[in-house]
Scaffold this motif. Structure first.
Motif, PDB file in Angstrom:
ATOM      1  N   GLN A  79      -7.725  -1.598  -0.538  1.00 14.52           N
ATOM      2  CA  GLN A  79      -7.157  -1.176  -1.888  1.00 14.52           C
ATOM      3  C   GLN A  79      -8.374  -0.130  -2.305  1.00 14.52           C
ATOM      4  OE1 GLN A  79      -7.304  -4.842  -4.082  1.00 14.52           O
ATOM      5  NE2 GLN A  79      -5.039  -5.145  -4.291  1.00 14.52           N
ATOM      6  N   GLU A  80      -9.391  -0.334  -2.071  1.00 12.52           N
ATOM      7  CA  GLU A  80     -10.555   0.933  -2.422  1.00 12.52           C
ATOM      8  C   GLU A  80     -10.487   2.004  -1.604  1.00 12.52           C
ATOM      9  OE1 GLU A  80     -14.051  -2.557  -3.829  1.00 12.52           O
ATOM     10  OE2 GLU A  80     -14.218  -1.471  -1.789  1.00 12.52           O
ATOM     11  N   TYR A  81     -10.089   1.766  -0.291  1.00 12.65           N
ATOM     12  CA  TYR A  81      -9.687   2.955   0.382  1.00 12.65           C
ATOM     13  C   TYR A  81      -8.579   3.529  -0.054  1.00 12.65           C
ATOM     14  CZ  TYR A  81      -7.662   5.380   4.393  1.00 12.65           C
ATOM     15  OH  TYR A  81      -7.289   6.289   5.482  1.00 12.65           O
ATOM     16  N   PHE A  82      -7.552   3.005  -0.358  1.00 15.48           N
ATOM     17  CA  PHE A  82      -6.354   3.743  -0.729  1.00 15.48           C
ATOM     18  C   PHE A  82      -6.531   4.226  -2.224  1.00 15.48           C
ATOM     19  CE2 PHE A  82      -3.993   1.175   2.377  1.00 15.48           C
ATOM     20  CZ  PHE A  82      -3.503   2.151   3.050  1.00 15.48           C
ATOM     21  N   ALA A  83      -7.502   3.799  -2.865  1.00 14.60           N
ATOM     22  CA  ALA A  83      -7.859   4.670  -4.331  1.00 14.60           C
ATOM     23  C   ALA A  83      -8.890   5.595  -4.023  1.00 14.60           C
ATOM     24  CB  ALA A  83      -8.392   3.621  -5.270  1.00 14.60           C
ATOM     25  N   GLY A  84      -9.207   5.683  -3.054  1.00 13.88           N
ATOM     26  CA  GLY A  84     -10.269   6.835  -2.718  1.00 13.88           C
ATOM     27  C   GLY A  84     -11.705   6.555  -2.941  1.00 13.88           C
ATOM     28  N   SER A  96       0.760  -1.191   0.058  1.00 15.70           N
ATOM     29  CA  SER A  96      -0.015   0.057   0.059  1.00 15.70           C
ATOM     30  C   SER A  96       0.971   1.191  -0.123  1.00 15.70           C
ATOM     31  CB  SER A  96      -0.997   0.094   1.247  1.00 15.70           C
ATOM     32  OG  SER A  96      -0.098   0.458   2.363  1.00 15.70           O
ATOM     33  N   PRO A  97       0.282   2.406  -0.001  1.00 16.15           N
ATOM     34  CA  PRO A  97       1.088   3.806   0.016  1.00 16.15           C
ATOM     35  C   PRO A  97       1.787   3.774   1.264  1.00 16.15           C
ATOM     36  CG  PRO A  97      -0.890   4.248  -0.915  1.00 16.15           C
ATOM     37  CD  PRO A  97      -0.966   2.587  -0.558  1.00 16.15           C
ATOM     38  N   VAL A  98       1.316   3.001   2.323  1.00 11.96           N
ATOM     39  CA  VAL A  98       1.957   3.426   3.751  1.00 11.96           C
ATOM     40  C   VAL A  98       2.786   2.129   4.124  1.00 11.96           C
ATOM     41  CG1 VAL A  98       0.114   4.685   4.621  1.00 11.96           C
ATOM     42  CG2 VAL A  98      -0.023   2.231   4.883  1.00 11.96           C
ATOM     43  N   GLY A  99       3.105   1.225   3.202  1.00 14.27           N
ATOM     44  CA  GLY A  99       4.020  -0.088   3.126  1.00 14.27           C
ATOM     45  C   GLY A  99       3.151  -1.122   3.208  1.00 14.27           C
ATOM     46  N   ALA A 100       3.730  -2.136   3.662  1.00 13.01           N
ATOM     47  CA  ALA A 100       3.282  -3.374   3.705  1.00 13.01           C
ATOM     48  C   ALA A 100       2.029  -3.532   4.655  1.00 13.01           C
ATOM     49  CB  ALA A 100       4.197  -4.516   3.741  1.00 13.01           C
ATOM     50  N   ILE A 101       0.927  -4.031   4.282  1.00 11.35           N
ATOM     51  CA  ILE A 101       0.056  -4.262   5.189  1.00 11.35           C
ATOM     52  C   ILE A 101      -0.379  -5.754   5.622  1.00 11.35           C
ATOM     53  CG2 ILE A 101      -2.525  -3.876   5.977  1.00 11.35           C
ATOM     54  CD1 ILE A 101      -2.552  -1.379   4.392  1.00 11.35           C
ATOM     55  N   GLU A 102      -0.445  -6.506   6.734  1.00 14.36           N
ATOM     56  CA  GLU A 102      -0.657  -7.624   7.142  1.00 14.36           C
ATOM     57  C   GLU A 102      -2.018  -7.583   7.888  1.00 14.36           C
ATOM     58  OE1 GLU A 102       1.491 -10.927   9.766  1.00 14.36           O
ATOM     59  OE2 GLU A 102       0.698  -9.605  10.941  1.00 14.36           O
ATOM     60  N   LEU A 135       0.237  11.038   6.290  1.00 15.62           N
ATOM     61  CA  LEU A 135      -0.079  10.321   4.908  1.00 15.62           C
ATOM     62  C   LEU A 135      -1.654   9.967   4.911  1.00 15.62           C
ATOM     63  CD1 LEU A 135       2.203   8.634   2.594  1.00 15.62           C
ATOM     64  CD2 LEU A 135      -0.132   7.894   2.573  1.00 15.62           C
ATOM     65  N   LEU A 136      -2.100   9.230   5.893  1.00 18.10           N
ATOM     66  CA  LEU A 136      -3.438   8.638   5.815  1.00 18.10           C
ATOM     67  C   LEU A 136      -4.352   9.974   5.908  1.00 18.10           C
ATOM     68  CD1 LEU A 136      -2.955   5.651   8.406  1.00 18.10           C
ATOM     69  CD2 LEU A 136      -3.431   5.721   5.808  1.00 18.10           C
ATOM     70  N   LEU A 137      -4.211  11.138   6.757  1.00 19.14           N
ATOM     71  CA  LEU A 137      -5.092  12.324   6.834  1.00 19.14           C
ATOM     72  C   LEU A 137      -4.921  13.023   5.637  1.00 19.14           C
ATOM     73  CD1 LEU A 137      -4.295  13.350  10.474  1.00 19.14           C
ATOM     74  CD2 LEU A 137      -6.469  12.126   9.777  1.00 19.14           C
ATOM     75  N   GLU A 138      -3.803  13.045   4.828  1.00 17.74           N
ATOM     76  CA  GLU A 138      -3.820  13.737   3.481  1.00 17.74           C
ATOM     77  C   GLU A 138      -4.468  12.859   2.442  1.00 17.74           C
ATOM     78  OE1 GLU A 138       0.460  14.501   3.127  1.00 17.74           O
ATOM     79  OE2 GLU A 138       0.298  16.440   4.164  1.00 17.74           O
ATOM     80  N   LEU A 139      -4.396  11.832   2.571  1.00 19.80           N
ATOM     81  CA  LEU A 139      -4.954  10.907   1.600  1.00 19.80           C
ATOM     82  C   LEU A 139      -6.664  11.228   1.636  1.00 19.80           C
ATOM     83  CD1 LEU A 139      -4.458   7.714  -0.022  1.00 19.80           C
ATOM     84  CD2 LEU A 139      -6.256   7.544   1.626  1.00 19.80           C
ATOM     85  N   GLU A 140      -7.244  11.146   2.947  1.00 21.16           N
ATOM     86  CA  GLU A 140      -8.348  11.249   3.305  1.00 21.16           C
ATOM     87  C   GLU A 140      -8.917  12.656   2.998  1.00 21.16           C
ATOM     88  OE1 GLU A 140      -9.881   9.890   7.153  1.00 21.16           O
ATOM     89  OE2 GLU A 140      -8.903   7.930   6.534  1.00 21.16           O
ATOM     90  N   ASN A 141      -8.257  13.617   3.321  1.00 22.31           N
ATOM     91  CA  ASN A 141      -8.381  14.948   2.803  1.00 22.31           C
ATOM     92  C   ASN A 141      -8.509  15.118   1.339  1.00 22.31           C
ATOM     93  OD1 ASN A 141      -9.008  17.847   3.590  1.00 22.31           O
ATOM     94  ND2 ASN A 141      -6.947  18.313   2.935  1.00 22.31           N
TER      95      ASN A 141
END
Length: 153
Positions: free
Chosen positions: A49-54, A7-13, A142-148
């Motif tokens: 994946q949908e979250y990171f794609a907005g 993901s944009p924030v790295g690997a997610i488990e 990064l997460l807050l900016e993505l959501e914004n």
């Protein structure tokens, strides 16, 4: 069972236990392994994946994490914070009936095992400062900016 997602924030488990998502953690790349195949893990991976794609603002997954009654109350509140918005630790403490429990709220949020899905990154210090985050303030920002970014579209 577990699955991994880049993901944009790295690997997610993502972990599944007894039909529930029990953990969503950002892990070092060297911890990434083979992903197990089960429908719930596929669904969780797709929703992230949908979250990171907005394309997703709320998650629809069966969740379970162990914690004290206070922690459960704090974590339940996190899921009510709207996408792209933030609240202060004090706001959260007041909302869960513990107006002097800002530090306790911060400690409870720090033990949240369901990163991103249960959005503890949306809780900040009073005055707009980021405060802490289990995965570092760079990832929180990064997460807050993505959501914004996606919230303005």
């Amino acid at each position: 069972m577990r699955a991994f997602l880049q993901s944009p924030v790295g690997a997610i488990e993502i972990e599944e236990t007894d039909g529930y998502i029990s953990s969503v953690r950002i892990v070092p790349d060297e911890k990434v392994g083979e992903s197990d195949s089960c429908e719930l893990l596929k669904k969780a991976t797709m929703q992230l994946q949908e979250y990171f794609a907005g394309e997703r603002k709320e998650f629809d997954l069966p969740l379970r994490q162990e914690g004290t009654p206070f922690q459960q109350k704090a974590w339940n509140y996190l899921s009510t914070i709207p996408y792209g918005q933030t609240v202060s630790y004090k706001d959260e403490a007041i909302a869960i009936g513990s107006p002097k429990g800002c530090r306790a709220v911060g400690a409870a949020n720090g033990k949240n095992n369901l990163a991103i899905v249960v959005p503890c990154h949306r809780v900040i210090n009073g005055g707009g400062k980021l405060g802490g985050y289990a995965y570092g303030t760079d990832i929180k920002l990064l997460l807050l900016e993505l959501e914004n970014h996606y919230n303005l579209m």
